[in-house]
Enzyme design. Structure first.
Site, PDB file in Angstrom:
ATOM      1  N   CYS A  77      55.733  42.512 -30.254  1.00 23.46           N
ATOM      2  CA  CYS A  77      54.715  43.113 -31.121  1.00 23.46           C
ATOM      3  C   CYS A  77      55.057  42.859 -32.589  1.00 23.46           C
ATOM      4  O   CYS A  77      54.932  41.733 -33.059  1.00 23.46           O
ATOM      5  CB  CYS A  77      54.559  44.594 -30.802  1.00 23.46           C
ATOM      6  N   HIS A 117      53.411  44.372 -25.170  1.00 22.73           N
ATOM      7  CA  HIS A 117      54.625  45.126 -24.819  1.00 22.73           C
ATOM      8  C   HIS A 117      54.954  44.910 -23.336  1.00 22.73           C
ATOM      9  O   HIS A 117      54.580  45.721 -22.481  1.00 22.73           O
ATOM     10  CB  HIS A 117      54.425  46.618 -25.099  1.00 22.73           C
ATOM     11  N   GLU A 154      57.629  45.356 -21.776  1.00 20.76           N
ATOM     12  CA  GLU A 154      58.524  46.380 -21.226  1.00 20.76           C
ATOM     13  C   GLU A 154      57.783  47.454 -20.456  1.00 20.76           C
ATOM     14  O   GLU A 154      58.351  48.119 -19.582  1.00 20.76           O
ATOM     15  CB  GLU A 154      59.374  47.003 -22.338  1.00 20.76           C
TER      16      GLU A 154
END
Length: 545
Positions: free
Chosen positions: A384, A517, A519
């Protein structure tokens, strides 16, 4: 019909109710059941989206664009069930909806009150958006029993349990059993008082989970059972675990899932739990064949919960490569001081990651870490804002003086900016027609198209992906030619070719920046491919250091 499990907490906060809820869901899955988890938060914020990470940890984002509590991240990581907008509600959202309805005249002039209007809204949330095949809905209530904020939720749960029938719901109360070192004793009185408080609100728990740092003797379990009106076997000890991924097995051994099924009168017909998935996770976690050190150059490094999903995704990447991942948290602001010795801080690292964030603070320190990784050939992962810093760094290296982001103030070279600041009128109209305007927060899952001969397409094993976003600013595609001439390739774009999603350096051992993102979609039993590849690159780097 789905059965409901309500999880409350007492004595103190931060007892691990979210992990317990996620672990119970994983254990029920291991027995063949389908589960759904949701969180009821008593605070007055509409959602965590505007809350400081120091106040509430990370904001977890779902595919459908909800900004939610970080516990929903635990739910997804432990079960693989994607969370939705309908899985997290706050007092703020409840009241916002009720007031909007009152202003529209939906209540036909009635006096709007906590009972029945607020409690009805909470009950509606609890039972909404549940698929017919779902066997159990696990609802975690944030905060601590006795808090003023949580009273409407407790009353709603009391009413809800009566309405669906007691055999269709179970209450689990999580408490602290403190150890007094001077006396050398575990004290059960706080648990007794907490259960009494819950019972006074009309909710008698069937199961009590006792968080403790020391083993809970049978005599203390029997005392809690006697005074709290539950079976001794329903008093479940919950000791500290070596890892959050050891918690499901620990609760299974303590009998939590068995007691839940017994309370529903399902134990005799239930399958034996299949724990092979979790056994493999623990084997990879506790029997590594090496270790690597990853430097995270960020803004909120003083509170690891601000990067909870990121931390876990790095651990998952380690599991995929059977290595232990050591994370070194580095404050990006410290790299901005003239006397900062950046090489001394970064040279011992096997890889560098710059995570997401908002605001200018620490941005120059992050750019300095990108420069170090690029020039030294150290694996780099920008997420990001981290990708945006990589693009600004590349622009400066290409001679674009003053390259910056409009998020940080006015700039003559807006390499990063709001989409409305640099896209053509025709382009804006086209994206507006599809409801996709980057000038506001871009939230939730968006597709991306990858270049067929790129590093990332090889990592993903394809050219079409969908990943979750949470940002207002975008990399300005008008700078694409100049950046690619300097070696930073735009290898992933939005399907309409307007918005950069991924950049990479083909001449670097491992240099990738992503606007999304990743994750948020990583799991211990299914590590995200980008993190698995990133840690693999760190392993190779460790052999060179």
């Amino acid at each position: 019909m789905a059965r409901f499990i309500f999880i409350t907490g007492g004595v103190v906060s931060s007892l691990g109710k979210g992990l317990m809820a996620a672990s119970l869901a994983a254990l029920l899955q291991a027995r063949g059941y389908k589960v759904r988890l949701r969180k009821l938060d008593p605070y007055l914020n509409v959602d965590p989206g505007t809350m400081s990470p120091y106040q509430h940890g990370e904001v977890y984002v779902t595919d459908d664009g909800a900004e939610t509590d970080l516990d929903l991240g635990h739910y997804e990581r432990f079960t693989g069930v994607p969370a939705r907008q309908s899985d997290n509600v706050t007092t703020g959202r409840i009241y916002q909806n009720i007031i909007a309805a009152e202003r529209r005249g939906d209540y036909l002039g009635a006096t709007v009150q906590v009972i029945p209007h607020v409690t009805n809204a909470i009950k509606s949330f609890i039972s909404s958006d549940i698929s017919p095949e779902c066997d159990f809905v696990i609802c975690e209530v944030g905060g601590t029993v006795g808090d003023i904020e949580s009273l409407p939720f407790m009353e709603a749960i009391r009413q809800f349990r009566n309405e669906i029938g007691r055999g269709n719901s179970v209450s689990i109360h999580t408490t602290l059993v403190p150890y007094l070192a001077a006396a050398g004793e575990l004290k059960t009185k706080p648990t007794q008082h907490s259960v009494r408080e819950l019972t006074s609100l009309g909710i008698q728990p069937e199961i009590i989970v006792c968080r403790t740092e020391h083993p809970l003797p049978d005599t203390e379990r029997a005392k809690i059972a006697l005074f709290c009106n539950v079976r001794k076997e329903a008093v479940i000890p919950a000791l500290d675990a070596k890892s959050i991924y050891a918690v499901p097995a620990q609760y299974s051994e303590a009998g939590l899932d068995a007691e839940v099924l017994r309370a529903f009168d399902l134990l005799d017909s239930a399958q034996t739990p299949d724990m092979r998935r979790w056994e493999d996770v623990l084997d990879r976690l506790f029997n590594p064949e090496g270790e690597v050190t990853i430097g995270v150059v960020g803004k909120y490094v003083g509170l690891p919960d601000a990067y909870k999903s990121l931390t876990e995704a790095l651990v998952h990447g380690g599991m995929a490569n059977r290595v232990k991942v050591n994370i070194r948290w580095l404050d990006a602001e410290l790299f901005e001081h003239p006397e900062a010795d950046i090489p001394a801080q970064l040279e011992p690292l096997h890889a560098i990651l710059v995570p997401g964030g908002f605001g200018e603070r620490g941005s120059e320190g992050k750019i300095a870490s990108v420069t170090f990784a690029r020039e030294r050939g150290v694996p780099f992962f920008g997420i990001c804002l981290g990708m945006q810093m990589a693009c600004i760094e590349a622009a400066r290296a290409a001679g674009v003086e003053g390259a910056s982001s409009t998020e940080f103030g006015e700039t003559a070279e807006p390499v990063v900016g709001l989409i409305t600041e640099w896209m053509s009128k025709e382009g804006l109209q086209k994206r507006e027609a599809t409801g996709d305007l980057g000038g506001t927060m871009r939230l939730g899952a968006y597709p991306a198209a990858l270049s067929g001969n790129s590093h990332v397409s090889a990592i993903y094993g394809g050219t079409e992906i969908s990943e979750r976003h949470r940002h207002r600013y975008e990399v300005n595609a008008h700078y694409r030619d100049r950046l690619e001439q300097n070696g930073l390739v735009f290898s992933g774009m939005s399907p309409d070719g307007q918005l950069p999603e991924i950049v990479e350096r083909p001449d670097h051992p491992w240099f990738i920046g992503v606007q999304f993102h990743p994750e948020l979609k990583s799991k211990p039993f299914d590590p995200h491919p980008l993190f698995a590849s990133f840690i693999e690159a760190a392993v190779k780097q460790s052999r060179l250091v």
